[in-house]
Design a protein around this motif. Structure first.
Motif, PDB file in Angstrom:
ATOM      1  N   MET A  24      11.354  28.241  30.282  1.00 10.35           N
ATOM      2  CA  MET A  24      12.040  28.847  29.155  1.00 10.35           C
ATOM      3  C   MET A  24      11.462  30.221  28.891  1.00 10.35           C
ATOM      4  SD  MET A  24      11.917  27.609  25.236  1.00 10.35           S
ATOM      5  CE  MET A  24      12.322  25.977  25.738  1.00 10.35           C
ATOM      6  N   PRO A  25      12.147  31.276  29.219  1.00 15.83           N
ATOM      7  CA  PRO A  25      11.617  32.614  28.939  1.00 15.83           C
ATOM      8  C   PRO A  25      11.465  32.815  27.447  1.00 15.83           C
ATOM      9  CG  PRO A  25      13.639  32.700  30.250  1.00 15.83           C
ATOM     10  CD  PRO A  25      13.461  31.304  29.790  1.00 15.83           C
ATOM     11  N   TYR A  26      10.539  33.624  27.053  1.00 11.70           N
ATOM     12  CA  TYR A  26      10.283  33.843  25.645  1.00 11.70           C
ATOM     13  C   TYR A  26       9.728  35.236  25.440  1.00 11.70           C
ATOM     14  CZ  TYR A  26       8.218  33.109  21.041  1.00 11.70           C
ATOM     15  OH  TYR A  26       7.867  33.204  19.734  1.00 11.70           O
ATOM     16  N   THR A  27      10.369  36.022  24.610  1.00 16.49           N
ATOM     17  CA  THR A  27       9.885  37.366  24.319  1.00 16.49           C
ATOM     18  C   THR A  27       9.576  37.441  22.840  1.00 16.49           C
ATOM     19  OG1 THR A  27      11.318  38.286  26.015  1.00 16.49           O
ATOM     20  CG2 THR A  27      10.370  39.821  24.424  1.00 16.49           C
ATOM     21  N   PRO A  28       8.296  37.399  22.442  1.00 13.89           N
ATOM     22  CA  PRO A  28       7.945  37.402  21.033  1.00 13.89           C
ATOM     23  C   PRO A  28       8.149  38.767  20.401  1.00 13.89           C
ATOM     24  CG  PRO A  28       5.992  37.489  22.379  1.00 13.89           C
ATOM     25  CD  PRO A  28       7.155  37.368  23.317  1.00 13.89           C
ATOM     26  N   ARG A  29       8.078  38.790  19.070  1.00 10.70           N
ATOM     27  CA  ARG A  29       8.188  40.055  18.361  1.00 10.70           C
ATOM     28  C   ARG A  29       7.023  40.963  18.692  1.00 10.70           C
ATOM     29  NH1 ARG A  29       9.700  39.263  12.160  1.00 10.70           N
ATOM     30  NH2 ARG A  29      10.293  41.418  12.424  1.00 10.70           N
ATOM     31  N   LEU A  30       7.184  42.222  18.370  1.00  8.98           N
ATOM     32  CA  LEU A  30       6.158  43.251  18.500  1.00  8.98           C
ATOM     33  C   LEU A  30       5.733  43.485  19.937  1.00  8.98           C
ATOM     34  CD1 LEU A  30       3.966  42.256  15.428  1.00  8.98           C
ATOM     35  CD2 LEU A  30       5.891  43.853  15.530  1.00  8.98           C
ATOM     36  N   GLY A  31       6.629  43.199  20.877  1.00  9.90           N
ATOM     37  CA  GLY A  31       6.406  43.632  22.238  1.00  9.90           C
ATOM     38  C   GLY A  31       5.578  42.724  23.106  1.00  9.90           C
ATOM     39  N   ARG A  32       5.069  41.576  22.572  1.00  7.87           N
ATOM     40  CA  ARG A  32       4.327  40.673  23.439  1.00  7.87           C
ATOM     41  C   ARG A  32       5.301  39.917  24.314  1.00  7.87           C
ATOM     42  NH1 ARG A  32       1.111  37.269  19.165  1.00  7.87           N
ATOM     43  NH2 ARG A  32       3.193  37.306  18.287  1.00  7.87           N
ATOM     44  N   ALA A  33       4.887  39.518  25.531  1.00  9.52           N
ATOM     45  CA  ALA A  33       5.789  38.802  26.434  1.00  9.52           C
ATOM     46  C   ALA A  33       5.005  37.840  27.284  1.00  9.52           C
ATOM     47  CB  ALA A  33       6.557  39.770  27.335  1.00  9.52           C
ATOM     48  N   ILE A  34       5.631  36.721  27.594  1.00 12.57           N
ATOM     49  CA  ILE A  34       5.058  35.793  28.566  1.00 12.57           C
ATOM     50  C   ILE A  34       5.406  36.299  29.943  1.00 12.57           C
ATOM     51  CG2 ILE A  34       5.239  33.461  29.507  1.00 12.57           C
ATOM     52  CD1 ILE A  34       5.717  32.460  26.733  1.00 12.57           C
ATOM     53  N   MET A  35       4.449  36.332  30.842  1.00 15.73           N
ATOM     54  CA  MET A  35       4.693  36.795  32.201  1.00 15.73           C
ATOM     55  C   MET A  35       4.710  35.583  33.105  1.00 15.73           C
ATOM     56  SD  MET A  35       2.241  40.124  32.197  1.00 15.73           S
ATOM     57  CE  MET A  35       0.831  39.164  31.727  1.00 15.73           C
ATOM     58  N   LEU A  36       5.794  34.824  33.094  1.00 12.27           N
ATOM     59  CA  LEU A  36       5.872  33.618  33.903  1.00 12.27           C
ATOM     60  C   LEU A  36       5.832  33.984  35.371  1.00 12.27           C
ATOM     61  CD1 LEU A  36       8.529  31.518  31.996  1.00 12.27           C
ATOM     62  CD2 LEU A  36       6.065  31.296  31.969  1.00 12.27           C
ATOM     63  N   GLY A  37       4.991  33.248  36.068  1.00 10.64           N
ATOM     64  CA  GLY A  37       4.887  33.449  37.498  1.00 10.64           C
ATOM     65  C   GLY A  37       3.928  34.546  37.904  1.00 10.64           C
ATOM     66  N   LEU A  38       3.344  35.260  36.935  1.00  7.47           N
ATOM     67  CA  LEU A  38       2.430  36.354  37.292  1.00  7.47           C
ATOM     68  C   LEU A  38       1.126  36.146  36.557  1.00  7.47           C
ATOM     69  CD1 LEU A  38       4.881  39.373  36.984  1.00  7.47           C
ATOM     70  CD2 LEU A  38       4.176  38.205  39.062  1.00  7.47           C
ATOM     71  N   PHE A  39       0.142  35.513  37.191  1.00  6.60           N
ATOM     72  CA  PHE A  39      -1.113  35.335  36.476  1.00  6.60           C
ATOM     73  C   PHE A  39      -2.301  35.577  37.366  1.00  6.60           C
ATOM     74  CE2 PHE A  39       0.438  31.144  37.637  1.00  6.60           C
ATOM     75  CZ  PHE A  39      -0.646  30.517  38.224  1.00  6.60           C
ATOM     76  N   GLY A  40      -2.291  36.685  38.008  1.00  7.49           N
ATOM     77  CA  GLY A  40      -3.486  37.126  38.699  1.00  7.49           C
ATOM     78  C   GLY A  40      -3.513  36.714  40.146  1.00  7.49           C
TER      79      GLY A  40
ATOM     80  N   ASP B 118      18.859  34.271  22.969  1.00  7.45           N
ATOM     81  CA  ASP B 118      18.187  33.067  22.466  1.00  7.45           C
ATOM     82  C   ASP B 118      17.135  33.456  21.430  1.00  7.45           C
ATOM     83  OD1 ASP B 118      19.681  31.735  24.443  1.00  7.45           O
ATOM     84  OD2 ASP B 118      18.100  32.109  25.926  1.00  7.45           O
ATOM     85  N   VAL B 119      17.016  32.637  20.390  1.00 11.87           N
ATOM     86  CA  VAL B 119      16.087  32.920  19.291  1.00 11.87           C
ATOM     87  C   VAL B 119      15.085  31.786  19.167  1.00 11.87           C
ATOM     88  CG1 VAL B 119      15.882  33.248  16.792  1.00 11.87           C
ATOM     89  CG2 VAL B 119      17.782  34.297  18.026  1.00 11.87           C
ATOM     90  N   PHE B 120      13.815  32.132  18.918  1.00 12.77           N
ATOM     91  CA  PHE B 120      12.732  31.172  18.775  1.00 12.77           C
ATOM     92  C   PHE B 120      12.120  31.336  17.383  1.00 12.77           C
ATOM     93  CE2 PHE B 120      13.358  32.306  23.122  1.00 12.77           C
ATOM     94  CZ  PHE B 120      13.156  31.148  23.858  1.00 12.77           C
ATOM     95  N   LEU B 121      12.061  30.269  16.612  1.00 13.40           N
ATOM     96  CA  LEU B 121      11.487  30.283  15.273  1.00 13.40           C
ATOM     97  C   LEU B 121      10.225  29.417  15.285  1.00 13.40           C
ATOM     98  CD1 LEU B 121      14.819  29.721  13.308  1.00 13.40           C
ATOM     99  CD2 LEU B 121      13.671  31.909  13.731  1.00 13.40           C
ATOM    100  N   ASN B 122       9.087  30.024  14.959  1.00 14.62           N
ATOM    101  CA  ASN B 122       7.802  29.334  15.030  1.00 14.62           C
ATOM    102  C   ASN B 122       7.386  28.838  13.644  1.00 14.62           C
ATOM    103  OD1 ASN B 122       7.586  29.983  17.793  1.00 14.62           O
ATOM    104  ND2 ASN B 122       6.783  32.002  17.272  1.00 14.62           N
ATOM    105  N   LEU B 123       7.136  27.541  13.550  1.00 15.82           N
ATOM    106  CA  LEU B 123       6.770  26.936  12.274  1.00 15.82           C
ATOM    107  C   LEU B 123       5.298  26.520  12.288  1.00 15.82           C
ATOM    108  CD1 LEU B 123       9.845  24.590  11.588  1.00 15.82           C
ATOM    109  CD2 LEU B 123       9.627  27.071  11.272  1.00 15.82           C
ATOM    110  N   GLY B 124       4.623  26.769  11.172  1.00 16.89           N
ATOM    111  CA  GLY B 124       3.239  26.323  11.005  1.00 16.89           C
ATOM    112  C   GLY B 124       2.216  27.233  11.639  1.00 16.89           C
ATOM    113  N   LEU B 125       2.356  27.514  12.915  1.00 14.36           N
ATOM    114  CA  LEU B 125       1.482  28.425  13.660  1.00 14.36           C
ATOM    115  C   LEU B 125       2.357  29.338  14.503  1.00 14.36           C
ATOM    116  CD1 LEU B 125      -1.166  25.810  14.888  1.00 14.36           C
ATOM    117  CD2 LEU B 125      -1.529  27.531  13.116  1.00 14.36           C
ATOM    118  N   ASP B 126       1.880  30.552  14.757  1.00 11.22           N
ATOM    119  CA  ASP B 126       2.704  31.509  15.485  1.00 11.22           C
ATOM    120  C   ASP B 126       2.415  31.432  16.978  1.00 11.22           C
ATOM    121  OD1 ASP B 126       4.601  33.446  15.880  1.00 11.22           O
ATOM    122  OD2 ASP B 126       3.453  35.090  14.981  1.00 11.22           O
ATOM    123  N   TYR B 127       3.338  31.944  17.790  1.00 13.22           N
ATOM    124  CA  TYR B 127       3.138  32.118  19.225  1.00 13.22           C
ATOM    125  C   TYR B 127       1.895  32.983  19.452  1.00 13.22           C
ATOM    126  CZ  TYR B 127       3.768  34.041  23.859  1.00 13.22           C
ATOM    127  OH  TYR B 127       3.555  34.434  25.157  1.00 13.22           O
TER     128      TYR B 127
END
Length: 227
Positions: free
Chosen positions: A1-17, A166-175
């Motif tokens: 599930m791709p996910y692009t959080p607010r303020l420019g942070r992004a998950i880089m799926l498939g790219l981790f060193g 697609d929209v993601f709403l985080n409850l209780g704790l943030d991404y």
């Protein structure tokens, strides 16, 4: 599930060193390809990322790689991450013996070693009056314990993000905290701004993605907002 959080942070799926890349080197005119990464090594690295609350996106990529290549290690990682979040919540750790009914043995040993499950008889949780949710239902931090069941879940909105429509709403704790609960609204384009701190409630089957409990919706009208 791709996910692009607010303020420019992004998950880089498939790219981790470099640990996940196949590389080659030249030695005396020949070329030698290195072996693919070991499942246990990737699991160990991912566990460390969870423990230090990694925010670079690398840990999410390891979740993704394990899900595609190492089913046992992926199950261990998801079980550990989910129960770690639950143990650090208001109800504290569960009994290690009770966890053996539904968690991988390797996950339980990891939790036991870190004091994230109780050895011996189940420890009674502190006497805390349950918080009544608007319209009934369970609190956001209880959702992980009800995965696979249909529930009404409520919690305060602390962050949101998007990926295309697609929209993601985080409850209780943030991404990217894995202990958060998220409402995923597919293909909605966007939502009217919702004030942080508002209580959101929705109903549906609770599923798990990379250790995060969530309810997936296609109709934002199924979300109730209490300010």
């Amino acid at each position: 599930m791709p996910y692009t959080p607010r303020l420019g942070r992004a998950i880089m799926l498939g790219l981790f060193g470099p640990v996940l890349f196949l590389t080659a080197c030249s030695n005396g005119g020949g070329t030698r390809a290195y072996e693919a990464p070991d499942c246990e090594d990737v699991l160990s690295s991912a566990l460390q990322g969870v423990r230090v609350d990694d925010t670079t996106g690398a840990t999410d990529s390891k979740f993704q790689w394990l899900s595609e290549n190492c089913s046992h290690e992926y199950d261990v990682l998801v079980d550990y991450t989910s129960e770690r979040a639950s143990a650090q919540g208001s109800f504290g750790p569960s009994s290690c013996d009770d966890l053996s009914q539904y968690l991988e043995g390797e996950s339980i040993e990891l939790l036991r070693a870190e004091g994230l499950c109780a050895v011996g008889a189940a420890v009674a949780p502190p006497a805390v009056a349950p918080v009544e949710q608007p319209g009934g239902g369970i609190a956001w931090n209880e959702a992980v314990g009800h995965a696979g069941t249909e529930q009404r879940v409520c919690g305060p909105l602390v962050g949101d993000g998007y990926d295309n429509d697609d929209v993601f709403l985080n409850l209780g704790l943030d991404y990217p905290d894995p202990g958060r609960f998220q409402i995923v609204v597919w293909d909605v384009g966007g939502l009217e701004p919702i004030a942080y701190g508002s209580t959101l409630c929705t109903s549906g089957v609770i599923t798990m993605y990379n250790g995060v409990a969530q309810i997936e919706l296609e109709d934002p009208g199924l979300i109730s907002i209490y300010e």
